[in-house]
Design a protein around this motif. Structure first.
Motif, PDB file in Angstrom:
ATOM      1  N   SER A 279      59.793  -0.037  58.561  1.00 54.63           N
ATOM      2  CA  SER A 279      59.972  -1.387  58.018  1.00 54.63           C
ATOM      3  C   SER A 279      59.315  -2.441  58.896  1.00 54.63           C
ATOM      4  O   SER A 279      58.935  -3.508  58.411  1.00 54.63           O
ATOM      5  CB  SER A 279      61.454  -1.701  57.811  1.00 54.63           C
ATOM      6  OG  SER A 279      62.114  -1.835  59.046  1.00 54.63           O
TER       7      SER A 279
ATOM      8  N   SER B 226      63.174  -0.195  46.092  1.00 50.78           N
ATOM      9  CA  SER B 226      64.086  -1.317  46.296  1.00 50.78           C
ATOM     10  C   SER B 226      64.760  -1.276  47.664  1.00 50.78           C
ATOM     11  O   SER B 226      65.664  -2.051  47.922  1.00 50.78           O
ATOM     12  CB  SER B 226      65.151  -1.318  45.203  1.00 50.78           C
ATOM     13  OG  SER B 226      65.933  -0.154  45.292  1.00 50.78           O
ATOM     14  N   SER B 227      64.306  -0.406  48.539  1.00 46.12           N
ATOM     15  CA  SER B 227      64.985  -0.275  49.829  1.00 46.12           C
ATOM     16  C   SER B 227      64.894  -1.538  50.672  1.00 46.12           C
ATOM     17  O   SER B 227      65.856  -1.905  51.327  1.00 46.12           O
ATOM     18  CB  SER B 227      64.449   0.919  50.620  1.00 46.12           C
ATOM     19  OG  SER B 227      63.138   0.680  51.073  1.00 46.12           O
ATOM     20  N   LEU B 228      63.760  -2.235  50.638  1.00 50.01           N
ATOM     21  CA  LEU B 228      63.638  -3.449  51.439  1.00 50.01           C
ATOM     22  C   LEU B 228      64.619  -4.502  50.954  1.00 50.01           C
ATOM     23  O   LEU B 228      65.307  -5.135  51.752  1.00 50.01           O
ATOM     24  CB  LEU B 228      62.208  -3.991  51.391  1.00 50.01           C
ATOM     25  CG  LEU B 228      61.958  -5.240  52.236  1.00 50.01           C
ATOM     26  CD1 LEU B 228      62.282  -4.968  53.703  1.00 50.01           C
ATOM     27  CD2 LEU B 228      60.515  -5.696  52.108  1.00 50.01           C
ATOM     28  N   LYS B 229      64.724  -4.662  49.628  1.00 51.11           N
ATOM     29  CA  LYS B 229      65.674  -5.626  49.067  1.00 51.11           C
ATOM     30  C   LYS B 229      67.094  -5.246  49.476  1.00 51.11           C
ATOM     31  O   LYS B 229      67.882  -6.106  49.888  1.00 51.11           O
ATOM     32  CB  LYS B 229      65.551  -5.661  47.553  1.00 51.11           C
ATOM     33  CG  LYS B 229      66.477  -6.653  46.913  1.00 51.11           C
ATOM     34  CD  LYS B 229      66.345  -6.641  45.405  1.00 51.11           C
ATOM     35  CE  LYS B 229      67.329  -7.630  44.831  1.00 51.11           C
ATOM     36  NZ  LYS B 229      67.763  -7.303  43.521  1.00 51.11           N
ATOM     37  N   ASN B 230      67.437  -3.958  49.378  1.00 46.22           N
ATOM     38  CA  ASN B 230      68.769  -3.495  49.759  1.00 46.22           C
ATOM     39  C   ASN B 230      69.023  -3.726  51.240  1.00 46.22           C
ATOM     40  O   ASN B 230      70.118  -4.129  51.631  1.00 46.22           O
ATOM     41  CB  ASN B 230      68.946  -2.018  49.430  1.00 46.22           C
ATOM     42  CG  ASN B 230      69.044  -1.763  47.946  1.00 46.22           C
ATOM     43  OD1 ASN B 230      69.350  -2.661  47.171  1.00 46.22           O
ATOM     44  ND2 ASN B 230      68.763  -0.547  47.550  1.00 46.22           N
TER      45      ASN B 230
ATOM     46  N   VAL C 181      67.640  -6.017  53.194  1.00 45.44           N
ATOM     47  CA  VAL C 181      67.786  -7.444  53.448  1.00 45.44           C
ATOM     48  C   VAL C 181      69.176  -7.908  53.013  1.00 45.44           C
ATOM     49  O   VAL C 181      69.837  -8.660  53.734  1.00 45.44           O
ATOM     50  CB  VAL C 181      66.674  -8.243  52.732  1.00 45.44           C
ATOM     51  CG1 VAL C 181      66.948  -9.736  52.785  1.00 45.44           C
ATOM     52  CG2 VAL C 181      65.319  -7.932  53.360  1.00 45.44           C
ATOM     53  N   GLU C 182      69.641  -7.444  51.850  1.00 48.90           N
ATOM     54  CA  GLU C 182      70.980  -7.799  51.388  1.00 48.90           C
ATOM     55  C   GLU C 182      72.039  -7.320  52.376  1.00 48.90           C
ATOM     56  O   GLU C 182      72.963  -8.058  52.710  1.00 48.90           O
ATOM     57  CB  GLU C 182      71.254  -7.192  50.015  1.00 48.90           C
ATOM     58  CG  GLU C 182      70.520  -7.878  48.887  1.00 48.90           C
ATOM     59  CD  GLU C 182      70.727  -7.185  47.556  1.00 48.90           C
ATOM     60  OE1 GLU C 182      71.540  -6.234  47.464  1.00 48.90           O
ATOM     61  OE2 GLU C 182      70.062  -7.592  46.591  1.00 48.90           O
TER      62      GLU C 182
END
Length: 107
Positions: free
Chosen positions: A45, A76-80, A82-83
């Motif tokens: 990342s 969607s791992s980056l979005k997850n 960050v959340e």
């Protein structure tokens, strides 16, 4: 036969240790394997290593964080991530405020 690589010692905070243990139980993996996956994910990342070279085993997100499964290398791992990081930061800030104001809540 001993490994030519040196071991890396890691003593996580209590909170991190609990999260790692939860991931281990949910995915039936060792602490060493989960820690390795998380380190690889962190390096990918940050753009330090190429994600195409490292396709490690998938692990599910801890049920304490969210109920749905979490794919380390999913789209969607980056979005997850960050959340999850935002939720963690909010929790840490809330905890810090509560500790500062502890005297207000004591009787």
């Amino acid at each position: 036969m001993p490994s030519p690589r040196k071991r890396i010692g890691f003593l996580p905070s209590t909170e991190i240790h609990l999260i790692i243990n939860e991931i281990c139980k949910k995915n039936k993996l060792s602490q060493s394997k989960v820690t390795g996956i998380l380190v690889e994910e962190g390096l990918i990342s940050r753009g330090i290593i190429n994600s195409n070279k490292y396709k490690t085993q998938q692990i599910s997100k801890s049920s304490k964080i969210k109920d749905n499964d979490y794919l380390i290398y999913g789209k969607s791992s980056l979005k997850n991530e960050v959340e999850m990081i935002n939720e963690f930061i909010e929790f840490k800030l809330f905890k810090k405020i509560m500790n500062k104001n502890k005297k207000l809540f004591e009787y």
